[in-house]
Design an enzyme around this catalytic site. Structure first.
Site, PDB file in Angstrom:
ATOM      1  N   ARG A   1     -43.577  16.851 -12.466  1.00 46.94           N
ATOM      2  CA  ARG A   1     -43.520  18.119 -12.261  1.00 46.94           C
ATOM      3  C   ARG A   1     -43.064  18.486 -10.733  1.00 46.94           C
ATOM      4  O   ARG A   1     -43.647  17.841  -9.855  1.00 46.94           O
ATOM      5  CB  ARG A   1     -45.116  18.836 -12.429  1.00 46.94           C
ATOM      6  N   ILE A   2     -42.568  19.662 -10.825  1.00 48.24           N
ATOM      7  CA  ILE A   2     -42.277  20.035  -9.313  1.00 48.24           C
ATOM      8  C   ILE A   2     -43.509  20.922  -8.832  1.00 48.24           C
ATOM      9  O   ILE A   2     -43.943  21.645  -9.435  1.00 48.24           O
ATOM     10  CB  ILE A   2     -40.868  20.881  -9.274  1.00 48.24           C
ATOM     11  N   LEU A   3     -44.021  20.346  -7.594  1.00 47.34           N
ATOM     12  CA  LEU A   3     -45.053  21.064  -6.919  1.00 47.34           C
ATOM     13  C   LEU A   3     -44.671  22.367  -6.267  1.00 47.34           C
ATOM     14  O   LEU A   3     -43.679  22.606  -5.596  1.00 47.34           O
ATOM     15  CB  LEU A   3     -45.813  20.125  -6.352  1.00 47.34           C
TER      16      LEU A   3
ATOM     17  N   LEU B   1     -38.389  17.944  -2.112  1.00 43.74           N
ATOM     18  CA  LEU B   1     -38.496  17.218  -3.177  1.00 43.74           C
ATOM     19  C   LEU B   1     -37.897  15.567  -2.682  1.00 43.74           C
ATOM     20  O   LEU B   1     -36.751  15.650  -2.581  1.00 43.74           O
ATOM     21  CB  LEU B   1     -37.725  17.985  -4.600  1.00 43.74           C
TER      22      LEU B   1
ATOM     23  N   ASN C   1     -46.162   9.780  -3.397  1.00 39.91           N
ATOM     24  CA  ASN C   1     -45.367   9.804  -4.454  1.00 39.91           C
ATOM     25  C   ASN C   1     -44.722   8.562  -4.659  1.00 39.91           C
ATOM     26  O   ASN C   1     -44.213   7.851  -3.571  1.00 39.91           O
ATOM     27  CB  ASN C   1     -44.567  10.983  -4.466  1.00 39.91           C
TER      28      ASN C   1
ATOM     29  N   HIS D   1     -40.994   6.803  -6.268  1.00 39.32           N
ATOM     30  CA  HIS D   1     -39.695   7.683  -6.703  1.00 39.32           C
ATOM     31  C   HIS D   1     -39.138   6.140  -6.997  1.00 39.32           C
ATOM     32  O   HIS D   1     -38.790   5.190  -6.082  1.00 39.32           O
ATOM     33  CB  HIS D   1     -39.212   8.273  -5.653  1.00 39.32           C
TER      34      HIS D   1
END
Ligand code: GAR
Length: 225
Positions: free
Chosen positions: A91-93, A144, A107, A109
């Protein structure tokens, strides 16, 4: 005792690696909860079986990103976590959410950032013909996949690789570096100076992470492994 909340959206193999490392290494911290943006996420069942509070908050039930993030934050804050791990949380926060957890939110990645932010990293790696690929643990910031880098692990891209083979090779490294980076955060050993992360503490260079793990501290102390 410090506490950690892990956010997932699916399989949850990174979450499992974190839970297992915390138990095996007897971290002085507990995984307080696993929360998924999809109630059916496979990882939730695994966490529940181990007695970890596991909750699904269906993002599709919320009219806006802001509303979903507010509900998610309320759920997270009930556990008063010292650290929050995005582990395959797709999800993009919102800026408010990111600001609320600044300095506590990591996070993982599946690329060597800043290469290949966003989705389909393994496909892009193959399309670009890069020879070294990998994964990155970083602090979450507004941009992001661009926050200060805590740890990276590199793997070779081999002739004949397809997306699945490459993803599996990277995932194995994700499972090694993410628990380690989280442990550093929970131990208060990460210092961010001008966007660069330094790992403090005597064993920072002897982290046992293996030859493919590059952190700022093991690079500066002993040169590239
Ligand atoms: C992992 O490869 C993780 O790096 C990636 O999703 C996968 C989740 O697997 N995350 C992202 O792409 C975030 N942008 P898991 O559910 O088995 O941990």
């Amino acid at each position: 005792m410090k506490s950690l909340v892990i956010l997932i959206s699916g399989r949850g193999s990174n979450m499992r690696a974190i839970v297992e490392a915390a138990a095996a290494e007897r971290w002085p911290s507990r995984v307080a909860a696993v929360i998924s943006s999809l109630p059916g996420a496979a990882g939730l069942a695994w966490a529940r079986e181990r007695g970890i509070a596991a909750e699904g908050i269906d993002h599709r039930a919320y009219a806006s990103r802001e509303q979903f993030d507010a509900a998610l934050a309320e759920c997270i804050d009930r556990h008063a976590p010292d650290a929050i791990a995005l582990a395959g949380f797709m999800r993009i926060l919102t800026p408010a959410f990111v600001a609320h957890y600044e300095g506590r939110l990591l996070n993982i990645h599946p690329s060597l950032l800043p290469a290949f932010p966003g989705l389909h990293t393994h496909r892009l790696a193959l399309e670009h013909g890069i020879k070294i690929h990998g994964c990155t643990v970083h602090f979450v910031t507004l941009r992001l996949d661009h926050g200060p880098i805590v740890a990276q692990a590199a793997v070779p891209v081999l002739p004949g690789d397809n997306e699945d083979a490459l993803a599996a090779r990277v995932l194995e490294q994700e499972h090694r570096i993410y628990p380690r980076a989280l442990r550093w955060l929970l131990e208060g050993r990460l210092v961010v100076e001008k966007g660069v992360v330094r790992v403090t503490g005597e064993d920072a260079d002897e982290s046992g992470s293996g030859m493919h793990v590059f952190t700022q501290s093991n690079l500066s102390a002993s040169g590239p492994p």
